[in-house]
Scaffold this motif. Structure first.
Motif, mmCIF file in Angstrom:
data_model
loop_
_atom_site.group_PDB
_atom_site.id
_atom_site.type_symbol
_atom_site.label_atom_id
_atom_site.label_comp_id
_atom_site.label_asym_id
_atom_site.label_seq_id
_atom_site.Cartn_x
_atom_site.Cartn_y
_atom_site.Cartn_z
ATOM 1 N N PHE A 105 0.880 -1.172 0.000
ATOM 2 C CA PHE A 105 0.000 0.000 0.000
ATOM 3 C C PHE A 105 0.907 1.207 0.000
ATOM 4 C CE2 PHE A 105 -2.739 -3.097 2.292
ATOM 5 C CZ PHE A 105 -3.743 -3.159 1.351
ATOM 6 N N TYR A 164 -8.247 -7.808 -2.815
ATOM 7 C CA TYR A 164 -7.073 -7.136 -3.378
ATOM 8 C C TYR A 164 -6.374 -8.124 -4.289
ATOM 9 C CZ TYR A 164 -7.327 -4.207 0.906
ATOM 10 O OH TYR A 164 -7.716 -3.404 1.927
ATOM 11 N N HIS A 194 -5.988 -13.551 18.132
ATOM 12 C CA HIS A 194 -4.934 -13.050 19.008
ATOM 13 C C HIS A 194 -4.840 -13.908 20.262
ATOM 14 C CE1 HIS A 194 -3.953 -9.566 16.664
ATOM 15 N NE2 HIS A 194 -5.226 -9.230 16.588
ATOM 16 N N GLY A 199 -12.037 -2.365 0.290
ATOM 17 C CA GLY A 199 -10.970 -2.372 1.285
ATOM 18 C C GLY A 199 -10.924 -1.108 2.120
ATOM 19 N N GLN A 222 -13.199 -9.672 9.776
ATOM 20 C CA GLN A 222 -12.908 -9.135 11.094
ATOM 21 C C GLN A 222 -13.908 -8.036 11.456
ATOM 22 O OE1 GLN A 222 -8.938 -7.758 11.030
ATOM 23 N NE2 GLN A 222 -8.988 -6.909 13.067
ATOM 24 N N GLU A 255 0.959 -9.608 15.352
ATOM 25 C CA GLU A 255 0.472 -8.431 16.062
ATOM 26 C C GLU A 255 -0.447 -7.623 15.154
ATOM 27 O OE1 GLU A 255 4.601 -7.013 17.419
ATOM 28 O OE2 GLU A 255 3.250 -6.642 19.112
ATOM 29 N N ASN A 256 -1.081 -6.612 15.737
ATOM 30 C CA ASN A 256 -1.908 -5.716 14.923
ATOM 31 C C ASN A 256 -1.066 -5.131 13.812
ATOM 32 O OD1 ASN A 256 -3.376 -4.732 17.976
ATOM 33 N ND2 ASN A 256 -4.480 -5.768 16.345
ATOM 34 N N GLY A 257 -1.580 -5.153 12.629
ATOM 35 C CA GLY A 257 -0.868 -4.551 11.508
ATOM 36 C C GLY A 257 0.210 -5.437 10.916
ATOM 37 N N ALA A 258 0.282 -6.700 11.335
ATOM 38 C CA ALA A 258 1.323 -7.584 10.810
ATOM 39 C C ALA A 258 1.047 -7.976 9.362
ATOM 40 C CB ALA A 258 1.444 -8.829 11.672
ATOM 41 N N GLY A 259 -0.193 -7.861 8.945
ATOM 42 C CA GLY A 259 -0.506 -8.148 7.544
ATOM 43 C C GLY A 259 -1.412 -9.356 7.352
ATOM 44 N N LYS A 260 -2.038 -9.809 8.409
ATOM 45 C CA LYS A 260 -2.883 -11.000 8.325
ATOM 46 C C LYS A 260 -4.120 -10.743 7.467
ATOM 47 C CE LYS A 260 -3.479 -10.961 12.802
ATOM 48 N NZ LYS A 260 -2.746 -9.767 13.244
ATOM 49 N N SER A 261 -4.849 -9.686 7.800
ATOM 50 C CA SER A 261 -6.088 -9.415 7.065
ATOM 51 C C SER A 261 -5.788 -9.136 5.602
ATOM 52 C CB SER A 261 -6.820 -8.226 7.676
ATOM 53 O OG SER A 261 -7.169 -8.510 9.006
ATOM 54 N N THR A 262 -4.702 -8.419 5.368
ATOM 55 C CA THR A 262 -4.343 -8.099 3.991
ATOM 56 C C THR A 262 -4.121 -9.377 3.189
ATOM 57 O OG1 THR A 262 -3.313 -6.079 4.767
ATOM 58 C CG2 THR A 262 -2.705 -6.826 2.567
ATOM 59 N N ALA A 291 2.613 -4.321 3.191
ATOM 60 C CA ALA A 291 1.790 -5.076 4.141
ATOM 61 C C ALA A 291 2.152 -6.548 4.128
ATOM 62 C CB ALA A 291 0.313 -4.892 3.815
ATOM 63 N N VAL A 337 3.399 1.486 2.774
ATOM 64 C CA VAL A 337 3.493 0.300 3.632
ATOM 65 C C VAL A 337 3.620 -0.948 2.774
ATOM 66 C CG1 VAL A 337 2.474 -0.913 5.571
ATOM 67 C CG2 VAL A 337 1.697 1.401 5.017
HETATM 68 N N1 LIG Z 1 -6.414 -0.365 2.597
HETATM 69 C C1 LIG Z 1 -5.188 -0.114 3.074
HETATM 70 N N2 LIG Z 1 -4.541 0.971 2.655
HETATM 71 C C2 LIG Z 1 -3.315 1.243 3.103
HETATM 72 N N3 LIG Z 1 -2.657 0.502 3.969
HETATM 73 C C3 LIG Z 1 -3.253 -0.591 4.444
HETATM 74 C C4 LIG Z 1 -4.554 -0.939 4.026
HETATM 75 N N4 LIG Z 1 -4.903 -2.069 4.646
HETATM 76 C C5 LIG Z 1 -3.849 -2.399 5.408
HETATM 77 N N5 LIG Z 1 -2.862 -1.511 5.284
HETATM 78 C C6 LIG Z 1 -1.554 -1.585 5.907
HETATM 79 O O1 LIG Z 1 -1.132 -2.923 5.898
HETATM 80 C C7 LIG Z 1 -0.595 -3.329 7.130
HETATM 81 C C8 LIG Z 1 -1.176 -4.667 7.479
HETATM 82 O O2 LIG Z 1 -2.544 -4.551 7.797
HETATM 83 P P1 LIG Z 1 -3.495 -5.778 8.132
HETATM 84 O O3 LIG Z 1 -4.870 -5.269 8.181
HETATM 85 O O4 LIG Z 1 -3.235 -6.845 7.174
HETATM 86 O O5 LIG Z 1 -3.010 -6.184 9.571
HETATM 87 P P2 LIG Z 1 -3.534 -7.348 10.505
HETATM 88 O O6 LIG Z 1 -2.419 -8.251 10.675
HETATM 89 O O7 LIG Z 1 -4.796 -7.861 9.981
HETATM 90 O O8 LIG Z 1 -3.794 -6.558 11.863
HETATM 91 P P3 LIG Z 1 -4.887 -6.833 13.013
HETATM 92 O O9 LIG Z 1 -4.327 -7.831 13.915
HETATM 93 O O10 LIG Z 1 -4.990 -5.534 13.679
HETATM 94 O O11 LIG Z 1 -6.117 -7.245 12.352
HETATM 95 C C9 LIG Z 1 -0.961 -2.267 8.122
HETATM 96 O O12 LIG Z 1 0.169 -1.831 8.817
HETATM 97 C C10 LIG Z 1 -1.515 -1.124 7.325
HETATM 98 O O13 LIG Z 1 -0.671 -0.010 7.454
#
Ligand SMILES: Nc1ncnc2c1ncn2[C@@H]1O[C@H](COP(=O)(O)OP(=O)(O)OP(=O)(O)O)[C@@H](O)[C@H]1O
Ligand SMILES: Nc1ncnc2c1ncn2[C@@H]1O[C@H](COP(=O)(O)OP(=O)(O)OP(=O)(O)O)[C@@H](O)[C@H]1O
Ligand SMILES: [Mg+2]
Ligand SMILES: [Mg+2]
Lengths: 314, 511, 310, 361
Positions: B24, B64, B208, C308, B96, B48-55, B29, B27
């Motif tokens: 992104f 995506y 988590h 997204g 989520q 952890e939060n923001g590690a990139g799992k949801s992405t 991700a 970032v």
């Molecule tokens: N739509 C988006 N646009 C820009 N950056 C994004 C977007 N979605 C996610 N990110 C970036 O991608 C990184 C990973 O996000 P992701 O949602 O995959 O984390 P996660 O592991 O699911 O976190 P959590 O445990 O909080 O759910 C984040 O640090 C964020 O900065």
């Protein structure tokens, strides 16, 4: 275009240049169109495009835009600038002194601001209204006459005022009922207004000319409902229904102004179109079988107004 | 779920994601992530939060497209341009953040995007019957005719699971499905999941909560900062090892000392209120809270917790009863007056009620205090003071943010929650109402939030901790109250409460 | 007043109401679809104008009413596509693109009118179609069953639209897309395609609204023929709470008030005309205020969907 | 630091250039129409440019046009920030113009420096009242503001019709028998000062610029602005923080009305010097376009309204120069608005790309 056609010819052959600024479109079948077609006639009568150059600016309902147009035309050296809208008065008053060699004509109003390069013009619409009213009063069978219009101001007001007086002369018992729609463009509402009059028993309709387009449909559906027009000859819009129209004829006035400017007189005079000076005409529908006595009465009234024996209050 | 529908999708025997990279703006991700899932396997994804799992999961679901890398199904590379493609391939996803239409009923949500048995005509009665059957089968109790907005978060989660069951997908992604469920519900869910696995489904499971991961998964992949740190067989790994992989250090939950006898600071007597559905949701709540204690309010979501918090905040009108703060009755007071009396609130839905996504971090700090005389004259904001104050808070509460001007929505869930906590605690409240303060927050941030709550308790703040996480309740609370069907059905001291006892109260309201 | 006259009054009042309501119904029902899918189209007035012109022009040169309707429909499709590309694919601010569309429709229709027609002309539009038997029912007959076919179609569209929105799978999808596009998307629904279809359907209905003016009730074209009726139609969608039946009540109330104020003037009720002219506008606002209707706005109204991004 | 500054300059450049590209695209399609109408596009567009910025008169005329656009746009921005869609600029402007005319006529004896502020204040009250009505209807009765503002536009118009036919009609017109729909002319001490006679440029421009700064401060430096923005972005979180959502939305609509009312007054006092039919036509709508082109930001609105004003002025000049029907201008402007609004996505994408590149540095 057409600003360069005359180049190369001698000074005497240079065209007379006229610019006109109008509040609505040249095709409005009303106020703006009446001036535009008059100017076209003048152009044709005086020898076409080589003799008279004619440019226009339409839909100038915003005064500052009109002011810009007026100044622009003046700067470009037009000989006569027609500001065809009462709202342009203050702009003309302000700009005219900067261009002493340009003639300005503005209407409709009577005020030349004491400037010697400004003409004012207006129409005594109550006169034609009176004639229409006289005829309508004699022709109504139901005794109910409907008037429609956008708002009750300007020449709509004076026309209706004259019309009511005319009806009162020939048919004191008839009622003249009026509806105003509050909008210059809402044709649908205007049609509904006409329809409402017809439902209420009206067999004759009239109104300021924007309303004619709305009313015709309603009148045609109803059949024997007649229409009286004003500002322009509306016969062509509905040859079956239009009895007569008051016609504004700016041609004579314009020719007079042009002639005056050529002798160096650029303004200082007010023109009022009347039946007497030929600026107002009653255009009878040639295809409409107007009873002879009615026609006679109408002619008599026209003569009376022309001679001054009948006066109509605006 | 008709069996015809289930078999219509090609069965996924093996799904691989290979070297996935997704960037992104600003970032990366996912940076070369690989994992694979086989039939009958539960594969957990940790980080952890923001590690990139949801992405990563959103790419698998066609939301995506990866910048590079490949997704293979049964060995064949696939290219999902939209969720429709993924659904066709037999993939389902429980998101989520709920993907529900609030103004529609449960049945309408389930019917959405699904062929009607009557052509163009809706067949909601058929759908409702099916929902009732599935509800019974999996213990996911929801009323098909209820509107989503009337449901608690937990109930909404059940609808999400129902939707996925309906789709008949063979690979199902569950992105933090348990964050809002009670232990009993989690157990039930796991039973469901195992049944699905036995039927040949494969599951991707994000959580988590490590004990859940250890309990349900066969393998676990850990992500850190967008890269794969490792994949382990769950049977061969310990909790500590997983934590280390995720966080890079060990996590210690705070130790709790016995509380002193504080003065009574909040007294709720016979509180009654009407819910959004027009029925009575609070049916005479009696509860007292002392300064210097944490009172945990346990309960299955939808039993009145949200409404109770709203009544305390003054944004829901009560029908009768009283709420006393020290000696003052506050039922007639506005939220602002309550805040000024020393109450503070951490709302359950942080992005809806707790923060303004497009506002900067700084601006979010002052949602409540912008007209406080420290930060404004009666009209003008004192920007200098505001900046100083929020810099301090961000530092004190270790909120990770690029700048104070960053829109808060760009922060991770844990950091947003920390900022809200910081904001609420910065006014040294006498009473803190904290609803689900660590929901969806990673272990590191949870630890921090827990530690801070305990510190505050020790400083004399009275804390009402509303949570569906029984572990959280049991670690932190001095006393535990259980809410069921709009009433408090039991209050006990921490050391006398067992999980079974609390669980029984939560489920049935009887001892 | 004698009985006969009051009877005329009631018949005239309601008959005029039906005629005036027709363009509002078409346009507002169309906008109802568009808004339920999440797109505010403020360009309705422009679509009405350009369609009114093309319908009129087609009838003027060919004399065929079918071609007139076809011209209006095609114009609607094209203008709807313009709005969709800009607002849905390119995610533009819907308020601005709608105003742009309105300016374009207004300008283009006047321009074409001037260049191709030049001055006001009339055409013979849809004739009155008296429904056999029904039209002879006393009182009701003349009110309900003596209209041109477009009037009937407009009113028949109300139950049809209601059925589509409330009872069909399409309606469920449309409303889901307008309430929570992300949820619809995650169910495999193509959000943008649904919005395209709704906006285009809305524009086609706006086109029919224009045609109902130029080749059914007025049988002519003039600059700015609609006089802002498209904006009123948008307002009526809010009045009706995004439901076709609500929209119909709104259109009827507004038109009734207009019909009534004209009668007031004709009967010489001593109220200044301008104040009478305000009646429909005031009444619409007051009625909505008093009715206490609390229908919720489609949550994603006016918000472009980007996958997204919540 | 220097790096950051550079990309900021680039960002502003993109915000300006991308919409301009939209304008160019609109003009190119317009050129096709011109060719069909036998007019030369280059000559036409040359005239457009000349008309807008090619002379002292052009430039001042552009600024005169920009003045009401700016004022209306400021109001629209405040309302939009509170997520209230105010379509009522027209009506609010009319109310401001009505009250300005009435006050200026009634108080014509007062000296200029007292009269002008009094009239402006009065117009803000009148316009504000016209914004307050949809505000209170929304707050208390949940009446959608799009509906109420559209209706209130028509009501204000009819009110003006009523006053111009009676109480406010120029007595001279009645005397002369012309019955024109206009008020008496205001006395000279009620006119806004001309800044560059003989051009029409008047001190209303300064008033509008000052208001832009005030609105900027209001939105970003005061508690009121903070609350208005909070309410607009997240009503739920706002009310959970004790911010009264309906009250702040009503306030935003009232402020929007006050600014539009002021625009009406400035048109009367600075340009028309009397009340006339058609005084507002379009500014309430083009103000929305200007506001959104200016990113709902008071300082962005200044160039946006000047730009839009220039476009309008230049278009008139073009009509005169090549004698095409003025309706063509409307159609081209409509296309330009469409193209410019469509170009927003490129602006955002380019800026996002730049920002991420900056962050990677
Ligand atoms: N739509 C988006 N646009 C820009 N950056 C994004 C977007 N979605 C996610 N990110 C970036 O991608 C990184 C990973 O996000 P992701 O949602 O995959 O984390 P996660 O592991 O699911 O976190 P959590 O445990 O909080 O759910 C984040 O640090 C964020 O900065
Ligand atoms: N549009 C976006 N722009 C930038 N970053 C984004 C965007 N959407 C999401 N993110 C980032 O993605 C990461 C995860 O987002 P997500 O929506 O999964 O929230 P979360 O951190 O998991 O919160 P929660 O605890 O509520 O689950 C966060 O770090 C967030 O900053
Ligand atoms: Mg996530
Ligand atoms: Mg999370």
């Amino acid at each position: 275009g057409g600003s360069s056609e005359a180049s190369g010819t001698t000074k005497a052959a240079e065209p007379f240049r006229i610019a006109v600024i109008m509040p609505s479109a040249t095709t409005d079948t009303a106020f703006s169109q009446s001036m535009w077609s008059a100017l076209k006639t003048v152009q044709a009568d005086m020898g076409g495009e080589s003799a008279v150059e004619l440019v226009y600016t339409e839909n100038m309902f915003k005064v500052p835009d009109a002011a810009a147009a007026i100044r622009d035309y003046a700067t470009q050296g037009y000989n006569l600038i027609v500001a065809h809208g009462s709202q342009y008065g203050s702009s003309v008053e302000e700009i005219a002194p900067d261009f002493p060699d340009t003639a300005f004509a503005w209407g409709t109003d009577v005020n030349t601001f004491g400037l010697d390069n400004v003409y004012a013009y207006t129409a005594a619409a109550e006169q034609g209204g009176y004639v229409n009213g006289v005829i309508a009063g004699m022709m109504t069978k139901s005794g109910i006459i409907g008037v429609t219009g956008p708002i009750d101001v300007g020449d709509a007001h004076t026309y209706i005022s004259g019309f009511s007086q005319g009806v009162a002369l020939t048919n004191p018992k008839a009622t003249v009922s009026k509806t105003w729609t509050g909008s210059f463009s809402d044709v649908a509402l205007m049609a509904a207004a006409a329809q409402t009059h017809i439902s209420a028993g009206a067999d004759i309709l009239t109104g300021s000319s924007q309303s004619v387009v709305g009313s015709i449909g309603a009148a045609e559906k109803a059949g024997a409902v007649y229409w009286f027009g004003t500002q322009a000859d509306q016969t062509s819009l509905s040859p079956k229904l239009v009895v007569a129209s008051q016609v504004y004829d700016w041609v004579a006035m314009l020719k007079e102004i042009i002639a005056a400017t050529e002798t160096g007189v650029y303004g200082g005079k007010t023109y009022i179109l009347t039946l007497a000076n030929g600026g107002l005409k009653i255009g009878f529908n040639p295809d409409f079988a107007l009873p002879a006595d009615v026609k006679a009465k109408a002619d008599e009234v026209i003569k009376g107004i022309t001679s001054g024996s009948i006066t109509v209050a605006p | 779920m008709s069996s015809a529908e289930r078999t219509s999708a090609d069965h996924i025997r093996h799904m691989e994601m290979v070297n996935i990279v997704k960037t992104f703006p600003g970032v990366r991700a996912n940076d070369g992530v690989s994992l694979d899932v086989r039939t009958g396997e539960v594969h957990a994804l940790l980080g952890e939060n923001g590690a990139g799992k949801s992405t990563l999961m959103r790419q698998l679901y066609g939301m995506y497209q990866p910048d590079s890398g490949e997704i293979r199904i049964n060995g064949e590379a696939v290219n999902f341009r939209s969720p429709a493609d993924a659904i066709k391939a037999g993939i389902g996803m429980i998101h989520q953040h709920f993907m529900l239409v609030n103004t529609m009923t449960v049945a309408q949500n389930v019917a959405l995007g699904r062929k009607s048995t009557r052509g163009l005509r809706l067949d909601l009665d058929v759908v409702s019957a099916e929902i009732r059957r599935l509800s019974a089968e999996y213990g996911l109790h929801v009323d098909p005719d209820a509107y989503i907005w009337q449901l608690s978060v937990g109930e909404q989660q059940r609808v999400e699971i129902l939707k996925a069951l309906f789709m008949g997908a063979s690979l199902i992604i569950l992105d933090e499905p348990t964050a809002v469920l009670t232990p009993k519900e989690v157990d039930d869910l796991f039973v469901t999941l195992r049944r699905m696995v036995a039927e040949g489904h494969s599951l991707l499971f994000i959580s988590h909560k490590l004990h859940e991961v250890l309990a349900v998964s066969d393998r676990a992949t850990v992500l850190r900062d967008g890269t794969t740190v490792g994949t382990r067989l769950t049977a061969e790994v310990t909790r500590e090892e997983l934590v280390k992989l995720m966080v890079g250090r060990e996590i210690k939950e705070p130790e709790i000392r016995a509380p002193g006898e504080g003065a009574e600071s909040l007294a709720i007597t016979d509180l009654r209120a009407i819910g959004d559905r027009g029925n009575e949701v609070l049916k005479g709540i009696d509860l007292t809270l002392r300064s210097g204690e944490i009172l945990g309010l346990a309960g299955v979501s939808g039993n009145g917790q949200r409404e109770l918090a709203e009544c305390l905040a003054g944004i829901r009108t009560i029908s009768s009863g009283s709420i006393m703060v020290e000696e003052t009755e506050i039922t007639g007071k506005t939220l602002t007056e309550r805040i000024n009396m020393g109450l503070a609130f951490i709302p359950e839905e942080r992005m809806r009620d707790g923060a303004i996504g497009q506002f900067s971090v700084l601006e979010n700090v002052f949602l409540r205090d912008h007209s406080d005389e420290r930060f404004s004259t009666s009209i003008f904001l004192k920007l200098g003071e505001m900046e100083k104050h929020s810099t301090n808070l961000v530092r004190e509460f270790s909120v990770k943010t690029p700048t104070l001007d960053t829109p808060i929505k760009n922060l991770s869930g844990g950091n947003i929650q920390k900022l809200i906590l910081a904001r609420e605690l910065s006014r040294n409240p006498k009473i803190l109402i904290a609803a689900q303060p660590t929901r969806g927050v990673d272990i590191g941030a949870s630890e921090y939030i827990h530690k801070t709550l305990v510190e505050r308790r020790d400083m004399g703040t009275a804390i009402l901790l509303i949570s569906e996480d029984l572990d959280e309740i049991r670690t932190l609370s001095d006393r535990i109250a259980v809410i069921f069907n709009g009433q408090i059905v039991g209050v006990m001291n921490r050391n006398e409460a067992t999980v079974e006892q609390i669980g029984a109260l939560m489920a049935a309201g009887t001892h | 007043m004698n009985d006969l006259f009051s009877l005329t009054l009631v018949t005239g009042l309601l008959n005029t109401m039906m005629v005036l309501a027709t363009p509002f119904l078409f346009a507002a029902l169309g906008e109802t679809f568009s808004q339920n899918s999440g797109v505010v189209n403020l360009g309705v007035d422009g679509i009405m104008l350009l369609s009114a012109f093309f319908a009129f022009y087609a009838v003027l040169i060919t004399g065929s009413l079918i071609l007139g309707i076809l011209a209006a429909v095609i114009t609607g499709v094209v203008m709807g596509l313009m709005m969709s590309v800009v607002s849905i694919t390119l995610k533009a601010e819907q308020g601005v693109s709608g105003i742009g569309l309105q300016m374009f429709g207004l300008g283009m229709s006047s321009l074409l009118f001037k260049v191709l027609v030049g001055t006001v002309k009339t055409v013979s539009g849809f004739p009155t179609l008296s429904i056999p038997l029904l039209s002879r029912i006393p009182i009701l007959g003349p009110i309900l069953f003596q209209h041109s076919i477009l009037v009937y179609i407009a009113f028949l569209l109300v139950p049809l639209s209601w059925w589509i929105l409330e009872r069909s799978t399409w309606g469920l999808v449309i409303k889901a897309v307008g309430q929570n596009p992300a949820a619809a998307d995650s169910r495999g629904i193509n959000v943008d395609r649904v919005r395209y279809l709704c906006v285009i359907l809305g524009a086609v209905l706006a086109g029919l609204a224009g045609a109902s003016l130029s080749i059914s009730s007025l049988n002519l074209f003039q600059d700015n023929l609609t006089s802002g009726q498209g904006f009123i139609a948008v307002a009526l969608v809010y009045f009706g709470g995004w439901s076709p039946v609500g929209v119909m009540w709104g259109a009827l109330l507004f038109s009734m008030a207009n019909s009534f104020q004209l009668w007031m003037q004709v009967l010489g009720v001593p109220v200044p005309a301008s104040l009478a002219n305000m009646l429909p506008y005031i009444l619409t606002v007051v009625a909505l205020t008093l009715s206490g209707s609390r229908r919720k706005t489609p949550a994603a109204l006016n918000k472009p969907f980007i996958r997204g991004e919540a | 630091m220097a790096e950051k500054k550079n990309t900021e300059g680039l960002e502003i450049g993109i915000r300006v250039l991308v919409p301009v590209a939209g304008v160019v695209a609109g003009l190119i399609i317009g050129a096709l129409f011109l060719i069909i109408l036998h007019a030369r596009p280059l000559e036409a567009y040359g005239a457009l440019l000349r008309g807008a910025v090619g002379s002292r008169f052009g430039i001042t005329q552009t600024l005169v046009k920009a003045t009401p656009l700016l004022l209306v746009g400021l109001g629209i921005s405040i309302a939009f920030r509170a997520s209230c869609i105010n379509i009522g600029g027209e009506g609010q402007m009319i109310m401001g113009a009505l009250s300005a005319t009435w006050l200026a006529l009634a108080l014509s004896g007062l000296p200029h420096f007292i009269l002008i502020p009094a009239v402006l204040l009065g117009s803000m009250v009148a316009g504000g009242f016209w914004g307050f009505i949809p505000g209170i209807l929304k707050a208390k009765f949940h009446v959608n503001e799009i509906l109420s503002t559209i209706m209130l536009n028509s009501i204000a118009l009819q009110l003006m019709n009523f006053l111009l036919q009676g109480p406010l009609m120029d007595p001279k017109g009645i005397e002369a028998g012309t019955y024109l729909a206009q008020s008496a002319r205001l006395s000279k001490n009620a006119w806004l000062t001309r800044l560059m006679p003989p051009t029409l440029l008047h001190s209303g421009l300064i008033i509008a610029l000052v208001m832009a700064v005030i609105v900027y401060v209001l939105l970003w430096r005061t508690t009121i602005g903070y609350r208005i923005r909070a309410v607009g972005l997240n009503p739920a979180a706002s009310s959970y923080s004790g911010i009264n959502v309906p009250v702040n939305q009503a306030m935003a609509l009232t402020l929007a009305g006050a600014l539009a009312g002021m625009a009406g007054a400035v048109e009367v006092l600075g340009v028309q010097h009397r009340l006339l039919e058609g005084l507002t036509s379009g500014y309430g709508f083009t103000g929305i376009v200007a506001a959104l082109l200016g990113w709902l930001h008071p300082l962005g609105l200044i160039p946006a309204s000047i730009f839009f004003g220039g476009l309008l002025v230049g278009a008139d000049t073009m009509q005169r120069a090549v004698q095409v029907p003025s309706a063509l201008i409307g159609a081209i402007l409509g296309l330009i608005v469409l193209f410019v609004s469509a170009s927003g996505i490129w602006t955002q994408q380019l800026i996002r790309r730049i920002r991420s590149r900056r962050e990677q540095l």
